[in-house]
Design an enzyme around this catalytic site. Structure first.
Site, PDB file in Angstrom:
ATOM      1  N   ASP A   1      40.089  49.674  31.551  1.00 56.66           N
ATOM      2  CA  ASP A   1      40.841  50.021  32.771  1.00 56.66           C
ATOM      3  C   ASP A   1      41.613  51.332  32.639  1.00 56.66           C
ATOM      4  O   ASP A   1      42.729  51.462  33.125  1.00 56.66           O
ATOM      5  CB  ASP A   1      41.803  48.872  33.144  1.00 56.66           C
ATOM      6  CG  ASP A   1      41.069  47.576  33.403  1.00 56.66           C
ATOM      7  OD1 ASP A   1      39.926  47.632  33.895  1.00 56.66           O
ATOM      8  OD2 ASP A   1      41.628  46.497  33.118  1.00 56.66           O
TER       9      ASP A   1
ATOM     10  N   HIS B   1      38.755  47.277  40.064  1.00 55.70           N
ATOM     11  CA  HIS B   1      39.798  46.461  39.425  1.00 55.70           C
ATOM     12  C   HIS B   1      40.792  46.000  40.495  1.00 55.70           C
ATOM     13  O   HIS B   1      41.200  46.800  41.337  1.00 55.70           O
ATOM     14  CB  HIS B   1      40.515  47.273  38.340  1.00 55.70           C
ATOM     15  CG  HIS B   1      41.474  46.466  37.547  1.00 55.70           C
ATOM     16  ND1 HIS B   1      41.062  45.635  36.525  1.00 55.70           N
ATOM     17  CD2 HIS B   1      42.821  46.336  37.622  1.00 55.70           C
ATOM     18  CE1 HIS B   1      42.126  45.026  36.022  1.00 55.70           C
ATOM     19  NE2 HIS B   1      43.200  45.438  36.664  1.00 55.70           N
TER      20      HIS B   1
ATOM     21  N   ILE C   1      32.219  47.628  28.157  1.00 55.62           N
ATOM     22  CA  ILE C   1      31.078  48.547  28.134  1.00 55.62           C
ATOM     23  C   ILE C   1      31.134  49.375  26.850  1.00 55.62           C
ATOM     24  O   ILE C   1      32.166  49.947  26.504  1.00 55.62           O
ATOM     25  CB  ILE C   1      31.100  49.460  29.387  1.00 55.62           C
ATOM     26  CG1 ILE C   1      30.986  48.613  30.667  1.00 55.62           C
ATOM     27  CG2 ILE C   1      29.996  50.501  29.337  1.00 55.62           C
ATOM     28  CD1 ILE C   1      29.724  47.794  30.775  1.00 55.62           C
TER      29      ILE C   1
ATOM     30  N   LEU D   1      32.518  41.029  33.110  1.00 58.71           N
ATOM     31  CA  LEU D   1      33.579  40.731  32.156  1.00 58.71           C
ATOM     32  C   LEU D   1      33.201  41.014  30.711  1.00 58.71           C
ATOM     33  O   LEU D   1      33.611  40.312  29.795  1.00 58.71           O
ATOM     34  CB  LEU D   1      34.021  39.264  32.313  1.00 58.71           C
ATOM     35  CG  LEU D   1      34.525  38.899  33.716  1.00 58.71           C
ATOM     36  CD1 LEU D   1      34.927  37.435  33.784  1.00 58.71           C
ATOM     37  CD2 LEU D   1      35.679  39.799  34.134  1.00 58.71           C
TER      38      LEU D   1
ATOM     39  N   GLU E   1      38.851  45.073  48.430  1.00 58.94           N
ATOM     40  CA  GLU E   1      37.858  45.444  47.401  1.00 58.94           C
ATOM     41  C   GLU E   1      36.517  45.736  48.049  1.00 58.94           C
ATOM     42  O   GLU E   1      35.883  46.754  47.752  1.00 58.94           O
ATOM     43  CB  GLU E   1      37.669  44.303  46.389  1.00 58.94           C
ATOM     44  CG  GLU E   1      38.726  44.215  45.336  1.00 58.94           C
ATOM     45  CD  GLU E   1      38.396  43.149  44.291  1.00 58.94           C
ATOM     46  OE1 GLU E   1      37.268  43.170  43.750  1.00 58.94           O
ATOM     47  OE2 GLU E   1      39.264  42.314  44.010  1.00 58.94           O
TER      48      GLU E   1
ATOM     49  N   GLY F   1      29.864  37.305  42.564  1.00 59.83           N
ATOM     50  CA  GLY F   1      29.165  38.434  43.161  1.00 59.83           C
ATOM     51  C   GLY F   1      29.555  38.790  44.581  1.00 59.83           C
ATOM     52  O   GLY F   1      28.741  39.323  45.327  1.00 59.83           O
ATOM     53  N   SER F   2      30.818  38.548  44.976  1.00 59.09           N
ATOM     54  CA  SER F   2      31.180  38.889  46.363  1.00 59.09           C
ATOM     55  C   SER F   2      31.181  40.408  46.575  1.00 59.09           C
ATOM     56  O   SER F   2      30.806  40.881  47.653  1.00 59.09           O
ATOM     57  CB  SER F   2      32.525  38.275  46.759  1.00 59.09           C
ATOM     58  OG  SER F   2      33.595  38.920  46.133  1.00 59.09           O
TER      59      SER F   2
END
Length: 184
Positions: free
Chosen positions: A137, A96, A82, A79, A166, A11-12
């Site tokens: 992706d 990503h 969806i 991961l 990110e 969860g960073s």
């Protein structure tokens, strides 16, 4: 916008979004965090008094998201593919750790992306935030940022360099989408 952040790991990126929200970088509010398992990143939810749901049940997830009037789902290291059902009900974005379309698709997540980038002796990698569609992706790109990795000596070093970008990129995209929503 009311946000739901989906995680599977540490969860960073979630933490970066919580910090951006706390610091007033954007006006959007993280209303709920969804995890497919008891992910370590859920500590950020608990530490910040943000509601969370651990579930793999799509109908339960959709019901909870509707209860919180969610405008946008942010996949931040989630991961699980969806489903069309979720996509039919919500706008979903993903972050990503490569410059898509390079190093995207089945099997390309987390350190696996950086191992492939390193093996191919790339000098530039980066981050892509994109809309999610039914293909992995593959959705329309919202923002990409390049990262110079020419001095990186391992996939782990690449991961570290890309992760810094990110965190910045994801909050910029939330702000950008917020501004676009206000313009309409």
């Amino acid at each position: 916008m009311n946000l739901a952040v989906f995680i599977s790991g540490g969860g960073s990126n979630l933490k970066a979004l919580i910090d951006a929200q706390t610091n007033g970088y954007f006006e959007s509010q993280i209303k709920i965090i969804v995890a497919n398992k008891d992910a370590p990143g859920l500590r950020h939810a608990r530490d910040n008094n943000i509601k969370y749901l651990i579930s793999k049940d799509e109908d339960e997830i959709i019901e909870v998201l509707k209860k919180y009037d969610i405008d946008l789902i942010v996949l931040a290291g989630y991961l699980v593919k969806i489903s069309k059902k979720l996509l039919d009900n919500f706008t979903v974005i993903n972050i990503h750790p490569s410059l898509l379309p390079k190093y995207g698709g089945k099997g390309f997540y987390g350190i696996h992306v950086h191992q492939a980038v390193f093996a191919n002796k790339e000098n530039i990698s980066g981050v892509t935030v994109h809309y999610v569609n039914e293909n992995l992706d593959d959705g329309d790109i919202i923002l990409q940022k390049e990262v110079d990795i020419s001095n990186c000596k391992s996939p782990e070093e690449i991961a570290s360099e890309v992760l810094k970008v990110e965190h910045q990129t994801l909050k910029k995209v939330i702000k950008k989408l917020e501004d676009e929503e206000c313009a309409h």
